[in-house]
Design a protein around this motif. Sequence first.
Motif, short mmCIF file in Angstrom:
data_model
loop_
_atom_site.label_atom_id
_atom_site.label_comp_id
_atom_site.label_asym_id
_atom_site.label_seq_id
_atom_site.Cartn_x
_atom_site.Cartn_y
_atom_site.Cartn_z
N ILE A 14 0.81 -1.23 0.00
CA ILE A 14 0.00 0.00 0.00
C ILE A 14 0.84 1.27 0.00
CG2 ILE A 14 -1.89 -1.17 1.18
CD1 ILE A 14 -1.13 0.19 3.74
N ASP A 15 2.16 1.13 0.09
CA ASP A 15 3.04 2.31 0.16
C ASP A 15 2.88 3.20 -1.07
OD1 ASP A 15 4.89 4.06 1.09
OD2 ASP A 15 6.62 2.79 0.81
N ASN A 16 3.04 2.63 -2.26
CA ASN A 16 2.93 3.43 -3.49
C ASN A 16 1.54 4.00 -3.70
OD1 ASN A 16 5.63 3.23 -4.18
ND2 ASN A 16 5.34 1.43 -5.48
N PRO A 17 0.46 3.22 -3.52
CA PRO A 17 -0.87 3.80 -3.67
C PRO A 17 -1.14 4.96 -2.70
CG PRO A 17 -1.01 1.42 -3.73
CD PRO A 17 0.40 1.74 -3.35
N LEU A 18 -0.63 4.86 -1.47
CA LEU A 18 -0.82 5.95 -0.50
C LEU A 18 -0.11 7.21 -0.98
CD1 LEU A 18 -1.79 6.84 2.39
CD2 LEU A 18 0.50 6.24 3.16
N PHE A 19 1.14 7.06 -1.41
CA PHE A 19 1.90 8.22 -1.90
C PHE A 19 1.24 8.81 -3.14
CE2 PHE A 19 5.24 10.42 -4.19
CZ PHE A 19 5.93 11.08 -3.18
N ASP A 20 0.81 7.94 -4.03
CA ASP A 20 0.20 8.41 -5.28
C ASP A 20 -1.09 9.19 -5.00
OD1 ASP A 20 -0.14 8.39 -8.25
OD2 ASP A 20 -1.90 7.20 -7.75
N GLN A 21 -1.91 8.69 -4.06
CA GLN A 21 -3.19 9.34 -3.79
C GLN A 21 -3.02 10.65 -3.02
OE1 GLN A 21 -6.25 8.45 -4.91
NE2 GLN A 21 -6.98 10.36 -3.99
N LEU A 22 -2.33 10.61 -1.89
CA LEU A 22 -2.26 11.78 -1.03
C LEU A 22 -1.21 12.80 -1.48
CD1 LEU A 22 -2.75 10.35 2.58
CD2 LEU A 22 -4.44 10.99 0.86
N ARG A 23 -0.08 12.31 -2.01
CA ARG A 23 0.99 13.23 -2.40
C ARG A 23 0.84 13.68 -3.85
NH1 ARG A 23 3.86 16.56 -3.90
NH2 ARG A 23 6.12 16.83 -3.70
N THR A 24 0.77 12.72 -4.78
CA THR A 24 0.77 13.07 -6.19
C THR A 24 -0.56 13.67 -6.65
OG1 THR A 24 2.34 11.26 -6.59
CG2 THR A 24 1.24 12.21 -8.51
N LYS A 25 -1.66 12.98 -6.37
CA LYS A 25 -2.96 13.43 -6.87
C LYS A 25 -3.55 14.57 -6.05
CE LYS A 25 -4.14 8.95 -8.90
NZ LYS A 25 -5.04 7.76 -8.84
N GLU A 26 -3.50 14.46 -4.73
CA GLU A 26 -4.14 15.46 -3.89
C GLU A 26 -3.20 16.56 -3.41
OE1 GLU A 26 -6.77 13.93 -0.88
OE2 GLU A 26 -7.11 12.07 -1.98
N GLN A 27 -1.90 16.37 -3.63
CA GLN A 27 -0.93 17.40 -3.24
C GLN A 27 -1.09 17.82 -1.78
OE1 GLN A 27 1.60 18.95 -5.51
NE2 GLN A 27 1.10 16.95 -6.37
N LEU A 28 -1.23 16.82 -0.91
CA LEU A 28 -1.49 17.12 0.50
C LEU A 28 -0.23 17.40 1.31
CD1 LEU A 28 -4.46 14.81 1.52
CD2 LEU A 28 -4.41 17.29 1.43
N GLY A 29 0.92 17.14 0.74
CA GLY A 29 2.14 17.40 1.50
C GLY A 29 3.33 16.68 0.92
N TYR A 30 4.51 17.14 1.30
CA TYR A 30 5.72 16.53 0.76
C TYR A 30 5.99 15.17 1.39
CZ TYR A 30 10.54 16.00 -0.74
OH TYR A 30 11.69 15.52 -1.31
N VAL A 31 5.68 15.03 2.67
CA VAL A 31 5.96 13.78 3.38
C VAL A 31 4.68 12.96 3.49
CG1 VAL A 31 6.77 12.73 5.51
CG2 VAL A 31 7.81 14.86 4.71
N VAL A 32 4.65 11.83 2.82
CA VAL A 32 3.54 10.87 2.90
C VAL A 32 4.16 9.48 2.90
CG1 VAL A 32 1.52 9.90 1.76
CG2 VAL A 32 1.89 12.38 1.70
#
Length: 365
Positions: free
Chosen positions: A89-107
């Motif tokens: 789930i590491d990559n999907p979490l980063f992709d959703q919260l960091r890449t798509k939603e731009q929620l923060g640098y650290v995810v």
Amino acid sequence: MKLLVSGNFREADAMDIARNMQQILNSKPLPATKHTRNRVVDIAPGHYIYRSLMADNSSLNGAVLTTVYCGARASPRDRVLALALKHIIDNPLFDQLRTKEQLGYVVAVFETSYDAGQMILTFLAQSEANPAYLTQRIDKFIREIRQHIANYSASDFDAFVQALVSLKTTKLESIEEEADRFWRRVSLGTYDFDFVAQEVAQLKMLSKSDLLEYWDQYVNPDTAPHYTRVDTQLWPALIAYPSESDLVSYPESVIALSGCLDRSGLSGVSTADLARFVKRTSLSIGIEKSLADLKRLYSDKSADPQALERIAAEDSRIRSALEMALQASGRPAPRVIDNIDAFKATQQLHRLPEPAMELVPNFTT
């Protein structure tokens, strides 16, 4: 005295080193009653939340740690399952919260344990979004990611498991790494020095159904029989912290929605009015109609016309916050932890680890 000797030494050499150290230190064994052992707290099943204000008065970045307890560290199977979940789930979490939603640098998500206690999955995100909203986004991810695991084909899952086996069996690069690995087992008191072989054996038996069963048993909030989770929110000074009365009176999802509206320049509607709006609104009418009704609520309060247009924007956090608030309607509220020490005093201590082997030297003369 505990001593670990690593390198090109025989057991006899290690025993000589130990005796020399004892003579130099001129120490005597402590009575059993004087021995101290690290004990970790076993948090009782439930959903908890702890909020704290950051000391930095100039920061806009807050953070959220969502910790889900998932089995026993003493179990090689639970350790392997936690490791597999982290990697799947590491990559999907980063992709959703960091890449798509731009929620923060650290995810990130990582699996670990506190000493010899329970295994935990920790979801970490740092963001300028209000921490209540960030917590809700992590919660939504947890509730929806199961399907990603279920969609793995047999061949893809086999390749995933083989990659984990290769990771676990990667040759250590130095004696220092080997010493760190073994000393960890000594300091914990488990002495399971063959843990890599145990975990590799468990990995080779791992199936997708095992992983889904483990997810449902521990991580899925809708199915886990003893669901145990702690949300830790770090609120920055430059984001408005909710009033204590609002935190006590209204769901976390409403607090998140209120924060998003406030950041968008929309005011004039109390948290109480917003909570009533969420309670009487249903997703059955569709998110667009719900957003239109929310826009009308703020229009009646003479809100800024430009800010009103941001409510229904496709990339608006207000849109996702409203959707999450409507989905969360009726869910039980997490128990608030106000004082960490007082809370820990109400919890049981984890049992001491059981050594996997008895350390008896072969060299005795």
